[in-house]
Design an enzyme around this catalytic site. Structure first.
Site, short mmCIF file in Angstrom:
data_model
loop_
_atom_site.label_atom_id
_atom_site.label_comp_id
_atom_site.label_asym_id
_atom_site.label_seq_id
_atom_site.Cartn_x
_atom_site.Cartn_y
_atom_site.Cartn_z
N MET A 22 -25.00 4.88 60.15
CA MET A 22 -24.66 5.40 58.83
C MET A 22 -25.05 6.88 58.74
O MET A 22 -25.18 7.42 57.63
CB MET A 22 -25.34 4.59 57.73
CG MET A 22 -24.87 3.13 57.75
SD MET A 22 -24.92 2.34 56.15
CE MET A 22 -26.65 2.44 55.79
N HIS A 29 -31.73 6.67 66.47
CA HIS A 29 -30.31 6.65 66.85
C HIS A 29 -30.13 7.27 68.25
O HIS A 29 -29.36 6.77 69.06
CB HIS A 29 -29.47 7.45 65.86
CG HIS A 29 -29.52 6.95 64.45
ND1 HIS A 29 -30.14 7.64 63.44
CD2 HIS A 29 -29.04 5.81 63.88
CE1 HIS A 29 -30.01 6.97 62.30
NE2 HIS A 29 -29.36 5.85 62.54
N GLY A 138 -30.62 -1.60 66.74
CA GLY A 138 -32.07 -1.46 66.80
C GLY A 138 -32.80 -2.72 66.33
O GLY A 138 -32.36 -3.39 65.39
P1 AMP Z 1 -28.45 3.03 60.45
O1 AMP Z 1 -27.82 4.37 60.62
O2 AMP Z 1 -29.74 3.04 59.72
O3 AMP Z 1 -27.46 1.99 59.97
O4 AMP Z 1 -28.84 2.56 61.91
C1 AMP Z 1 -27.91 2.53 62.96
C2 AMP Z 1 -28.53 1.80 64.11
O5 AMP Z 1 -29.71 2.48 64.53
C3 AMP Z 1 -28.94 0.37 63.76
O6 AMP Z 1 -28.65 -0.47 64.87
C4 AMP Z 1 -30.43 0.51 63.55
O7 AMP Z 1 -31.14 -0.70 63.79
C5 AMP Z 1 -30.77 1.55 64.58
N1 AMP Z 1 -32.04 2.21 64.24
C6 AMP Z 1 -32.41 2.73 63.05
N2 AMP Z 1 -33.67 3.19 63.10
C7 AMP Z 1 -34.13 2.93 64.34
C8 AMP Z 1 -35.37 3.14 65.02
N3 AMP Z 1 -36.40 3.72 64.42
N4 AMP Z 1 -35.48 2.74 66.31
C9 AMP Z 1 -34.44 2.16 66.95
N5 AMP Z 1 -33.23 1.93 66.36
C10 AMP Z 1 -33.08 2.30 65.08
#
Ligand code: AMP
Length: 274
Positions: A22, A29, A138
Site C-alpha cells: 500500500m 517492504h 510479511g
Molecule cells: P503494506 O504496505 O503495509 O500493506 O505491506 C505490504 C507488505 O509488506 C505486507 O506483506 C506486509 O506484511 C509487509 N510488511 C510490512 N511491514 C513489514 C515489516 N516491518 N517487515 C516485513 N514485512 C513487512
C-alpha cells in the site's frame, strides 16, 4: 525499473515474483523486494491503497502516501516493474468479492470488521492480473499471510506464497507505514509490543508465555490492548501445550494509532518437538 502503465503488459510477462503493497515503502517492504529477486527474473511491486480494507474514511484518508520516494525505494531495492493499479483495472466488471472465511472474523477481524474480506478481494484481483509464480508477504501481518495462503489453496491458484521475516528498527519496533503517525514519545511507548513478545518467547510453558505477554503489555498504561494471544501458526487456532508452531500475535493502539506485531515462540516449539 519499468512503470507499468497498462495492465495488459502482464500478458507478456512471466516468471514473476510479486510484492503487493500500500506504499509508504520502508525497509520492511525493501526486504520483501530483495527476497523476490532470489525467486524470479521479474520483480513486480504494486502500490494500491485498498479502500476495501479500511473501516472508515478517516483512517483511509490518514494513511501515508509518499509516491515519489516509493518509486525510488522500489527501484533501489531491485524491483524490475512498478505498477499502480486503478480500481477499474482491478475490477473491470465490478468488484468480485472474496470471503476470507471464519478465521478472518477473529482477532484482527473483530476490531476491523470486513477488513480481511477487503484484503483477499484485492489480492485475488491483483493475482488475477499479475499471475505471479511467487508472492511475498510479511509475517508482521501474520493473520493476513495465513488467510492469503488459504485463499490460494482453496482457489487452486498457481502462486506460491512466501513468508518474510519482520524487519524492526534497532529498538525492536516492527517497521510499519503507520509509524510516521507516532510522536517520538509514542514510538517509545510502542516498544512495549516487541519487548512483551520477546519476553514471552523466552518462556517454556504456554501458560507462562501468555501471562508474561499480557503482564508486560498491561504495564504500559499508554498502550491499549486489542488482543494478545498465542496461536498455532499452521491453523490459526488458539495454541495448546502440544502446538509446535506457536506464534504470539498482538494488536493495540498507541494514542489512537493501531499497531500489530507477531513473533514465533520458537524456543518452546523446539522443546515440544524433541
Ligand atoms: P503494506 O504496505 O503495509 O500493506 O505491506 C505490504 C507488505 O509488506 C505486507 O506483506 C506486509 O506484511 C509487509 N510488511 C510490512 N511491514 C513489514 C515489516 N516491518 N517487515 C516485513 N514485512 C513487512
Amino acid at each position: 525499473m519499468k512503470i507499468i502503465r497498462d495492465s495488459a503488459e502482464f500478458t507478456r510477462l512471466s516468471d514473476i515474483a510479486f510484492v503487493p503493497t500500500m506504499g509508504a515503502l520502508h525497509a520492511g517492504h525493501r526486504s520483501l523486494i530483495k527476497k523476490a529477486q532470489e525467486l524470479a527474473n521479474n520483480v513486480v511491486v504494486s502500490i494500491y491503497v485498498n479502500p476495501l480494507q479500511f473501516e472508515n474514511e478517516r483512517d483511509l484518508a490518514a494513511y501515508p502516501r509518499t509516491p515519489a520516494s516509493d518509486a525510488e525505494v522500489a527501484r533501489e531495492a531491485g524491483a524490475t516493474h512498478l505498477w499502480l493499479p486503478t480500481f477499474t483495472e482491478l475490477f473491470p466488471n465490478g468488484v468480485v468479492e472474496v470471503n476470507a472465511g471464519e478465521i478472518g472474523e477473529r482477532f484482527e477481524g473483530i476490531s476491523r470488521k470486513n477488513h480481511f474480506n477487503g484484503v483477499v478481494t484485492i489480492v485475488n484481483a491483483l493475482f488475477g492480473v499479475v499471475k505471479p509464480r511467487w508472492a511475498l508477504f510479511g509475517e508482521k501481518d501474520l493473520q493476513q499471510l495465513f488467510l492469503i495462503r488459504e485463499m490460494t489453496r482453496i482457489r487452486g491458484m498457481n502462486t506460491n506464497i512466501v513468508a518474510c521475516e519482520t524487519i524492526r528498527d534497532r529498538d525492536g519496533l516492527a517497521l510499519s507505514s503507520r509509524n510516521v503517525q507516532l510522536s517520538p514519545q509514542n514510538c517509545k511507548t510502542a516498544l512495549v509490543i516487541s519487548r512483551a513478545l520477546r519476553m514471552a518467547s523466552a518462556e517454556i510453558s504456554l501458560v507462562a508465555m501468555h501471562q508474561v505477554l499480557r503482564e508486560q503489555l498491561q504495564q504500559e498504561k499508554n498502550f491499549v490492548i486489542d488482543y494478545a494471544e498465542i496461536i498455532d501458526g499452521d491453523t490459526f487456532e488458539i495454541a495448546n501445550e502440544r502446538t509446535c508452531n506457536k506464534r504470539a500475535i498482538v494488536a493495540g493502539w498507541v494514542d489512537g494509532v493501531r499497531l500489530i506485531d507477531s513473533m514465533s515462540m520458537a524456543s518452546a516449539s523446539k522443546l515440544v518437538k524433541s
